[in-house]
Design an enzyme around this catalytic site. Sequence first.
Site, PDB file in Angstrom:
ATOM      1  N   LYS A  78      39.607  43.882  59.297  1.00  0.00           N
ATOM      2  CA  LYS A  78      38.375  44.415  58.061  1.00  0.00           C
ATOM      3  C   LYS A  78      36.178  43.506  58.857  1.00  0.00           C
ATOM      4  O   LYS A  78      36.564  42.950  59.188  1.00  0.00           O
ATOM      5  CB  LYS A  78      38.631  44.240  56.904  1.00  0.00           C
ATOM      6  CG  LYS A  78      37.103  44.757  55.655  1.00  0.00           C
ATOM      7  CD  LYS A  78      37.612  45.069  54.765  1.00  0.00           C
ATOM      8  CE  LYS A  78      36.671  45.812  53.269  1.00  0.00           C
ATOM      9  NZ  LYS A  78      37.560  45.477  52.108  1.00  0.00           N
ATOM     10  N   SER A 153      37.741  49.942  49.332  1.00  0.00           N
ATOM     11  CA  SER A 153      37.040  49.278  50.320  1.00  0.00           C
ATOM     12  C   SER A 153      37.156  48.916  51.682  1.00  0.00           C
ATOM     13  O   SER A 153      37.021  49.722  52.608  1.00  0.00           O
ATOM     14  CB  SER A 153      35.666  48.392  50.325  1.00  0.00           C
ATOM     15  OG  SER A 153      36.146  47.914  50.573  1.00  0.00           O
ATOM     16  N   SER A 177      40.349  47.262  46.764  1.00  0.00           N
ATOM     17  CA  SER A 177      39.775  47.434  47.609  1.00  0.00           C
ATOM     18  C   SER A 177      40.845  47.247  49.130  1.00  0.00           C
ATOM     19  O   SER A 177      40.659  47.980  50.054  1.00  0.00           O
ATOM     20  CB  SER A 177      38.724  46.794  48.524  1.00  0.00           C
ATOM     21  OG  SER A 177      37.358  47.525  47.771  1.00  0.00           O
TER      22      SER A 177
END
Length: 484
Positions: A78, A153, A177
């Site tokens: 990420k 996210s 997330s």
Amino acid sequence: METYDLTISGALQAIGSGQLSPVELTKAVFKRIEAVEGKIKAFVTIAKESAIEQARSAEINIKKGVKGALAGIPMAVKDNLCTEGIRTTCSSKILEKFIPPYESTVTKKLKEQGYVLTGKTNLDEFAMGSSTENSAFGATRNPWDTGRIPGGSSGGSCAAVSAGECIAALGSDTGGSIRQPAALCGVVGLKPTYGRVSRYGLVAFASSLDQIGPITKDVRDSAILLNVISGHDLLDSTSAPVEVPDFVSVLGRDIKGMKIGIPKEFLIEGMDKEVDAFVRDAIKKLESLGAVPLEVSLPHTGYAVAAYYILATSEASSNLARYDGVKYGLRAEGRDLMDMYMQTRAKGFGSEVKRRIILGTYALSSGYYDAYYKKAQQIRTLIKKDFQRAFETVDVIATPTTPAPAFKLGEKTEDPLQMYLSDIFTISVNLAGVPGISIPCGFTSGNLPVGLQLIGKHFDEESILKIAYAYEQSTDWHKKRPKL
Ligand code: GLN
């Protein structure tokens, strides 16, 4: 099976037996990226050259007999985890050109075990969101239906794993997330106990809630990665000096007699009917495997979302004060110093980030502190106590991961409150600091994945992994792959 569909354990086996080399595997993954990335847009930065180089050196090491736990495994990370020499943007204009001079602890650990970094994945700007639409670089698409959101996210990481654009990935989870996008993309996502994994080098959103965790194709891979990234770290004072068990060794153990709490507050109105039915089926399945379902109560659940949006925005407003155009990141011109700050932040942050900075600043301002921040902290304590009480009678708690399957792109962008409600089942887990995992437990009539969430006691990831594995091995959901 396509090479890019391999799991970590499958790939390690194929590499170990000489059937597959790290370079072949890495090339297969990049071929897949080239074929599908135009549709999915999972990555902010693709690191092909360095990946092939890392695969070569993994190959050399394996020949020398030096075997890392992830030797030659292509993984995505990420884009809010700092990677030395590789741009780390948090999907924000303000960090568009930021190249960290240091490595996060988790990626350093992956490196030490010989992983191959395929690239940095898209997220909601600074991890604020539930759909990956709040990215300054465009939305990621759900591999099961590219007209829908992948969740967020960590939507880029989950979509990349689901689409075969990497073998596994890392995400971060502040209010859901990792688990929410994992559920919506049909993969396994684990948020460890707060303190289990070092946050050093994770760009802070809400420091008391953020945790890093694995996103994988099955439960075994989740345990393999958790083994690598866990542990106390002197560089993160909130990482816990607790022993790290071998999470893989609990897989396959009997779950007979384990007590599974079903919180009555989680059967909410407005739940999607199919999601509800699949989660109930999953609980029945666990019962048939010998687990004992029991009703529990988490009475303060109804206040979790409200408390979270005070606490998370308060912490964010303070954490994001560092982006001022002086130290690093974007700098806009201004008439004077104050104007430069204002221009930089006005141009660098997207609207959701601004909304949260404003909310958090307000909640912390003098005169309002007691009414908002202090109240929210008190609710947090009550939520934590709810879990403690429930865990006196059960070993794990089972809930849906999300109230509904993936929604359409653009469906909730105009209504932040609706968006915030996608995390209704995951947020209280972060507030309490306990671990949670989402695993696939069905597909709707529209062929969209559904996730089951299993929540454990503090530092008891073993129980949720054990139950998740038992469930997974008695079903086929995790073997389904999207057609792209
Ligand atoms: N969707 C939640 C939020 O917008 C949680 C995000 C996260 O876990 N990083 O804050």
